[in-house]
Motif scaffolding. Structure first.
Motif, PDB file in Angstrom:
ATOM      1  N   ARG A 169       0.272  11.918  -1.936  1.00  0.00           N
ATOM      2  CA  ARG A 169      -0.096  11.450  -0.594  1.00  0.00           C
ATOM      3  C   ARG A 169       0.013   9.938  -0.448  1.00  0.00           C
ATOM      4  O   ARG A 169       0.391   9.439   0.605  1.00  0.00           O
ATOM      5  N   VAL A 170      -0.317   9.199  -1.511  1.00  0.00           N
ATOM      6  CA  VAL A 170      -0.371   7.741  -1.384  1.00  0.00           C
ATOM      7  C   VAL A 170       0.892   7.038  -1.878  1.00  0.00           C
ATOM      8  O   VAL A 170       1.139   5.880  -1.523  1.00  0.00           O
ATOM      9  N   TYR A 192      -6.665   7.975   3.289  1.00  0.00           N
ATOM     10  CA  TYR A 192      -6.172   9.348   3.386  1.00  0.00           C
ATOM     11  C   TYR A 192      -7.277  10.393   3.241  1.00  0.00           C
ATOM     12  O   TYR A 192      -7.009  11.590   3.248  1.00  0.00           O
ATOM     13  N   VAL A 234      -2.432   3.044   7.636  1.00  0.00           N
ATOM     14  CA  VAL A 234      -2.509   4.471   7.329  1.00  0.00           C
ATOM     15  C   VAL A 234      -3.607   5.146   8.145  1.00  0.00           C
ATOM     16  O   VAL A 234      -3.449   6.290   8.596  1.00  0.00           O
ATOM     17  N   SER A 235      -4.718   4.436   8.357  1.00  0.00           N
ATOM     18  CA  SER A 235      -5.837   5.002   9.112  1.00  0.00           C
ATOM     19  C   SER A 235      -5.565   5.057  10.617  1.00  0.00           C
ATOM     20  O   SER A 235      -6.364   5.609  11.370  1.00  0.00           O
TER      21      SER A 235
END
Length: 268
Positions: A169-170, A192, A234-235
């Motif tokens: 995911r990262v 995430y 990302v947020s």
């Protein structure tokens, strides 16, 4: 079926005897499926000693340049095919028992990312860094708690473990090649929604550190700003998405580009 474990040990100018003893203790204590030593810019004698040690339970990937700690760990993680990925610094400051404590929450499914902590109130520090390094580290951790989403006592301890899914995911959003890689990893995992567990450990400072307390601290503060920005993007922060900041190619892009120039697909 039990989860499989892969360990990466990033190394730059290591004490060879200490590193080999440490790798053997990790193998005996944790029984991983594989251990990779990611060795940067080694002297020929160091490279040969590690690669020729037939009883060393590790694959040694020696690279003839200094990639930086973050790049080395990223390359190692990309080469692993296990359910759980972990890294531990080559100086052996985190012994096998402490390493097991870090890995356990990920193996038992109660955490997606486990972060070893020297500054946790329940940690046992058997010998301390210099006064300057401690002061700089404490100040940095204080600021990071106020800037990043995950609130931890220690963001930079060289002992972390995560699920392979969390890494997937990262991984495309990781940019920091050096010591600030840890900070960005934690910030991105928080953005995430990963379950993060801080694990107090027994830790013993080792002589011969390659960390420059002033130069690398300056880089850490820059890395903290980058980690804050990347995790905000990302947020979904509209403000941070609009900021004219070009981070350049990600670590994966750089690794794959280097592999392509050499005619190989494997970044290691």
């Amino acid at each position: 079926m039990s989860a499989t474990l892969g360990i990466v040990v990033p190394a730059f100018r290591p004490d060879v005897d200490r590193l080999m003893a440490y790798v053997r203790s990790l193998d005996d204590g944790l029984d991983p499926e594989t251990i990779r030593i990611e060795l940067d810019d080694p002297e020929p004698a160091v490279r040969d000693a590690l690669q020729d040690a037939s009883d060393l339970p590790a694959h040694v990937n020696a690279v003839d340049r200094r990639r930086g700690k973050g790049t080395a760990i990223t390359a190692g993680f990309e080469a692993l095919e296990t359910d759980v990925l972990a890294f531990f610094d080559a100086d052996g400051a985190t012994d096998a028992d402490a390493a097991a404590a870090v890995i356990d929450p990920v193996l038992d499914g109660t955490a997606d990312l486990a972060v070893g902590s020297r500054r946790h109130p329940e940690a046992v520090v058997q010998s301390h860094q210099t006064v300057l390094r401690r002061a700089l580290g404490d100040g940095f951790a204080w600021l990071a708690r106020r800037v990043l989403g995950p609130s931890l006592y220690d963001y930079q301890c060289g002992a972390k473990a995560m699920t392979a899914e969390t890494w997937r995911r990262v991984r495309d959003d990781v940019y920091e090649p050096g010591f600030a890689w840890d900070i960005e990893l934690v910030a991105l995992a928080g953005a995430y929604g990963a379950r993060i567990r801080e694990v107090p450990i027994s830790w013993e400072d080792q002589p011969g550190s390659t960390v420059d307390p002033v130069r690398d601290t300056v880089r850490m503060f820059r890395g903290l700003a980058v980690a804050h920005h990347r995790s905000a993007v990302v947020s979904g922060s509209r403000l941070h998405r609009l900021l004219p900041i070009d981070p350049g190619p990600s670590l994966l892009d750089r690794l794959h580009g280097a592999a392509g120039r050499d005619g190989r697909r494997d970044p290691t």
